[in-house]
Design a protein around this motif. Structure first.
Motif, PDB file in Angstrom:
ATOM      1  N   LEU A   1       0.827  -1.204   0.000  1.00 19.85           N
ATOM      2  CA  LEU A   1       0.000   0.000   0.000  1.00 19.85           C
ATOM      3  C   LEU A   1       0.864   1.258   0.000  1.00 19.85           C
ATOM      4  O   LEU A   1       0.547   2.242  -0.678  1.00 19.85           O
ATOM      5  CB  LEU A   1      -0.945  -0.005   1.211  1.00 19.85           C
ATOM      6  CG  LEU A   1      -2.041  -1.077   1.201  1.00 19.85           C
ATOM      7  CD1 LEU A   1      -2.793  -1.079   2.520  1.00 19.85           C
ATOM      8  CD2 LEU A   1      -2.977  -0.903   0.024  1.00 19.85           C
ATOM      9  N   LYS A   2       1.970   1.213   0.737  1.00 22.96           N
ATOM     10  CA  LYS A   2       2.885   2.354   0.768  1.00 22.96           C
ATOM     11  C   LYS A   2       3.507   2.575  -0.615  1.00 22.96           C
ATOM     12  O   LYS A   2       3.638   3.710  -1.076  1.00 22.96           O
ATOM     13  CB  LYS A   2       3.977   2.113   1.810  1.00 22.96           C
ATOM     14  CG  LYS A   2       4.925   3.264   1.968  1.00 22.96           C
ATOM     15  CD  LYS A   2       5.949   3.003   3.066  1.00 22.96           C
ATOM     16  CE  LYS A   2       6.899   4.162   3.202  1.00 22.96           C
ATOM     17  NZ  LYS A   2       7.903   3.929   4.232  1.00 22.96           N
ATOM     18  N   SER A   3       3.862   1.488  -1.302  1.00 24.64           N
ATOM     19  CA  SER A   3       4.432   1.602  -2.654  1.00 24.64           C
ATOM     20  C   SER A   3       3.431   2.212  -3.628  1.00 24.64           C
ATOM     21  O   SER A   3       3.787   3.063  -4.453  1.00 24.64           O
ATOM     22  CB  SER A   3       4.864   0.227  -3.160  1.00 24.64           C
ATOM     23  OG  SER A   3       5.908  -0.278  -2.400  1.00 24.64           O
ATOM     24  N   ILE A   4       2.178   1.778  -3.533  1.00 22.92           N
ATOM     25  CA  ILE A   4       1.148   2.301  -4.427  1.00 22.92           C
ATOM     26  C   ILE A   4       0.943   3.789  -4.173  1.00 22.92           C
ATOM     27  O   ILE A   4       0.897   4.597  -5.103  1.00 22.92           O
ATOM     28  CB  ILE A   4      -0.172   1.520  -4.246  1.00 22.92           C
ATOM     29  CG1 ILE A   4      -0.003   0.077  -4.722  1.00 22.92           C
ATOM     30  CG2 ILE A   4      -1.314   2.201  -5.008  1.00 22.92           C
ATOM     31  CD1 ILE A   4      -1.135  -0.839  -4.307  1.00 22.92           C
ATOM     32  N   THR A   5       0.838   4.156  -2.900  1.00 23.32           N
ATOM     33  CA  THR A   5       0.641   5.565  -2.544  1.00 23.32           C
ATOM     34  C   THR A   5       1.817   6.416  -3.011  1.00 23.32           C
ATOM     35  O   THR A   5       1.631   7.506  -3.557  1.00 23.32           O
ATOM     36  CB  THR A   5       0.451   5.702  -1.015  1.00 23.32           C
ATOM     37  OG1 THR A   5      -0.683   4.922  -0.628  1.00 23.32           O
ATOM     38  CG2 THR A   5       0.210   7.137  -0.623  1.00 23.32           C
ATOM     39  N   SER A   6       3.029   5.915  -2.825  1.00 20.02           N
ATOM     40  CA  SER A   6       4.218   6.658  -3.267  1.00 20.02           C
ATOM     41  C   SER A   6       4.217   6.837  -4.778  1.00 20.02           C
ATOM     42  O   SER A   6       4.595   7.903  -5.286  1.00 20.02           O
ATOM     43  CB  SER A   6       5.492   5.931  -2.834  1.00 20.02           C
ATOM     44  OG  SER A   6       5.581   5.873  -1.438  1.00 20.02           O
ATOM     45  N   GLY A   7       3.805   5.812  -5.503  1.00 23.66           N
ATOM     46  CA  GLY A   7       3.738   5.908  -6.961  1.00 23.66           C
ATOM     47  C   GLY A   7       2.738   6.948  -7.428  1.00 23.66           C
ATOM     48  O   GLY A   7       3.008   7.723  -8.347  1.00 23.66           O
ATOM     49  N   ILE A   8       1.585   6.977  -6.780  1.00 23.52           N
ATOM     50  CA  ILE A   8       0.567   7.975  -7.134  1.00 23.52           C
ATOM     51  C   ILE A   8       1.069   9.376  -6.800  1.00 23.52           C
ATOM     52  O   ILE A   8       0.925  10.309  -7.598  1.00 23.52           O
ATOM     53  CB  ILE A   8      -0.766   7.676  -6.427  1.00 23.52           C
ATOM     54  CG1 ILE A   8      -1.370   6.376  -6.979  1.00 23.52           C
ATOM     55  CG2 ILE A   8      -1.747   8.823  -6.606  1.00 23.52           C
ATOM     56  CD1 ILE A   8      -2.580   5.882  -6.230  1.00 23.52           C
ATOM     57  N   ASP A   9       1.687   9.525  -5.626  1.00 18.61           N
ATOM     58  CA  ASP A   9       2.232  10.832  -5.233  1.00 18.61           C
ATOM     59  C   ASP A   9       3.276  11.314  -6.238  1.00 18.61           C
ATOM     60  O   ASP A   9       3.288  12.482  -6.627  1.00 18.61           O
ATOM     61  CB  ASP A   9       2.864  10.771  -3.841  1.00 18.61           C
ATOM     62  CG  ASP A   9       1.836  10.653  -2.732  1.00 18.61           C
ATOM     63  OD1 ASP A   9       0.651  10.974  -2.965  1.00 18.61           O
ATOM     64  OD2 ASP A   9       2.221  10.230  -1.620  1.00 18.61           O
ATOM     65  N   ALA A  10       4.170  10.411  -6.644  1.00 23.24           N
ATOM     66  CA  ALA A  10       5.221  10.782  -7.590  1.00 23.24           C
ATOM     67  C   ALA A  10       4.634  11.167  -8.949  1.00 23.24           C
ATOM     68  O   ALA A  10       5.161  12.040  -9.640  1.00 23.24           O
ATOM     69  CB  ALA A  10       6.219   9.638  -7.750  1.00 23.24           C
ATOM     70  N   TYR A  11       3.542  10.535  -9.323  1.00 21.58           N
ATOM     71  CA  TYR A  11       2.899  10.845 -10.595  1.00 21.58           C
ATOM     72  C   TYR A  11       2.201  12.209 -10.541  1.00 21.58           C
ATOM     73  O   TYR A  11       2.301  13.006 -11.461  1.00 21.58           O
ATOM     74  CB  TYR A  11       1.885   9.754 -10.943  1.00 21.58           C
ATOM     75  CG  TYR A  11       1.117  10.000 -12.205  1.00 21.58           C
ATOM     76  CD1 TYR A  11       1.728   9.855 -13.449  1.00 21.58           C
ATOM     77  CD2 TYR A  11      -0.210  10.384 -12.171  1.00 21.58           C
ATOM     78  CE1 TYR A  11       1.021  10.079 -14.611  1.00 21.58           C
ATOM     79  CE2 TYR A  11      -0.924  10.611 -13.329  1.00 21.58           C
ATOM     80  CZ  TYR A  11      -0.298  10.452 -14.547  1.00 21.58           C
ATOM     81  OH  TYR A  11      -1.004  10.686 -15.699  1.00 21.58           O
ATOM     82  N   LEU A  12       1.496  12.456  -9.428  1.00 14.18           N
ATOM     83  CA  LEU A  12       0.742  13.700  -9.316  1.00 14.18           C
ATOM     84  C   LEU A  12       1.635  14.913  -9.070  1.00 14.18           C
ATOM     85  O   LEU A  12       1.306  16.017  -9.478  1.00 14.18           O
ATOM     86  CB  LEU A  12      -0.294  13.587  -8.192  1.00 14.18           C
ATOM     87  CG  LEU A  12      -1.464  12.646  -8.472  1.00 14.18           C
ATOM     88  CD1 LEU A  12      -2.336  12.520  -7.241  1.00 14.18           C
ATOM     89  CD2 LEU A  12      -2.266  13.122  -9.668  1.00 14.18           C
ATOM     90  N   ALA A  13       2.740  14.712  -8.370  1.00 13.60           N
ATOM     91  CA  ALA A  13       3.643  15.823  -8.054  1.00 13.60           C
ATOM     92  C   ALA A  13       5.084  15.373  -8.252  1.00 13.60           C
ATOM     93  O   ALA A  13       5.800  15.100  -7.293  1.00 13.60           O
ATOM     94  CB  ALA A  13       3.417  16.287  -6.617  1.00 13.60           C
ATOM     95  N   PRO A  14       5.512  15.261  -9.508  1.00 15.92           N
ATOM     96  CA  PRO A  14       6.887  14.810  -9.747  1.00 15.92           C
ATOM     97  C   PRO A  14       7.893  15.784  -9.142  1.00 15.92           C
ATOM     98  O   PRO A  14       7.611  16.977  -8.985  1.00 15.92           O
ATOM     99  CB  PRO A  14       7.001  14.770 -11.270  1.00 15.92           C
ATOM    100  CG  PRO A  14       5.860  15.565 -11.793  1.00 15.92           C
ATOM    101  CD  PRO A  14       4.824  15.617 -10.730  1.00 15.92           C
ATOM    102  N   GLU A  15       9.064  15.249  -8.791  1.00 13.83           N
ATOM    103  CA  GLU A  15      10.103  16.084  -8.184  1.00 13.83           C
ATOM    104  C   GLU A  15      10.516  17.226  -9.107  1.00 13.83           C
ATOM    105  O   GLU A  15      10.822  18.308  -8.662  1.00 13.83           O
ATOM    106  CB  GLU A  15      11.313  15.230  -7.816  1.00 13.83           C
ATOM    107  CG  GLU A  15      11.031  14.284  -6.668  1.00 13.83           C
ATOM    108  CD  GLU A  15      12.257  13.497  -6.277  1.00 13.83           C
ATOM    109  OE1 GLU A  15      13.390  13.913  -6.599  1.00 13.83           O
ATOM    110  OE2 GLU A  15      12.085  12.452  -5.640  1.00 13.83           O
ATOM    111  N   ARG A  16      10.541  16.964 -10.365  1.00 10.44           N
ATOM    112  CA  ARG A  16      10.831  18.022 -11.329  1.00 10.44           C
ATOM    113  C   ARG A  16       9.915  17.797 -12.522  1.00 10.44           C
ATOM    114  O   ARG A  16       9.498  16.682 -12.812  1.00 10.44           O
ATOM    115  CB  ARG A  16      12.289  18.003 -11.773  1.00 10.44           C
ATOM    116  CG  ARG A  16      12.666  16.761 -12.560  1.00 10.44           C
ATOM    117  CD  ARG A  16      14.111  16.870 -13.060  1.00 10.44           C
ATOM    118  NE  ARG A  16      14.460  15.739 -13.870  1.00 10.44           N
ATOM    119  CZ  ARG A  16      14.248  15.657 -15.176  1.00 10.44           C
ATOM    120  NH1 ARG A  16      13.691  16.645 -15.824  1.00 10.44           N
ATOM    121  NH2 ARG A  16      14.603  14.571 -15.846  1.00 10.44           N
ATOM    122  N   LEU A  17       9.595  18.878 -13.184  1.00 12.74           N
ATOM    123  CA  LEU A  17       8.740  18.750 -14.353  1.00 12.74           C
ATOM    124  C   LEU A  17       9.496  18.045 -15.465  1.00 12.74           C
ATOM    125  O   LEU A  17      10.696  18.258 -15.663  1.00 12.74           O
ATOM    126  CB  LEU A  17       8.287  20.127 -14.833  1.00 12.74           C
ATOM    127  CG  LEU A  17       7.309  20.853 -13.908  1.00 12.74           C
ATOM    128  CD1 LEU A  17       6.987  22.229 -14.482  1.00 12.74           C
ATOM    129  CD2 LEU A  17       6.039  20.047 -13.764  1.00 12.74           C
TER     130      LEU A  17
END
Length: 123
Positions: free
Chosen positions: A89-105
């Motif tokens: 669940l943590k991996s899935i949440t992290s993946g969604i977070d990274a997709y919605l707000a990438p570290e850099r454009l």
């Protein structure tokens, strides 16, 4: 013959249901690399909904874990691996977070250039 006691989450269908749930959550979190501006509002809301549902699932996992801690090893042989489920669940949440707000454009697609700069004015 001794009758085996099952917790509410155990039984022949429990593992299949858990695997199906995780499969659906993981499939929904797989993303293509796109610019942040390319994520449409409906998709953003759907991903936020998935994250909300994951938070609800975490509450249920905590309840399952608490009940399993109270069970007697003499009555229960197989336990649901809540630690592994939390990790997924943590991996899935992290993946969604990274997709919605990438570290850099991600780089923008440059506009094609004409490249022909010669102008014949006919003398």
């Amino acid at each position: 013959m001794t009758e085996r006691k099952h917790s509410p989450i155990s039984g022949p269908d429990a593992t299949g249901k858990a695997a199906l749930l995780l499969g659906l959550l993981m499939a929904s979190s797989i993303s293509l690399s796109v610019q942040a501006s390319d994520i449409d509002e409906i998709q953003r809301r759907d991903l936020a909904l998935i994250q909300t549902q994951i938070e609800q699932i975490k509450v249920v996992v905590d309840r399952i874990d608490a009940r399993q801690q109270k069970t007697s090893p003499e009555n229960t042989r197989i336990y649901f691996d809540t630690r592994m489920l939390r990790s997924d669940l943590k991996s899935i949440t992290s993946g969604i977070d990274a997709y919605l707000a990438p570290e850099r454009l991600l780089p923008r697609q440059p506009m094609p250039l004409n490249g022909d700069y010669l102008e014949d004015r006919g003398q």
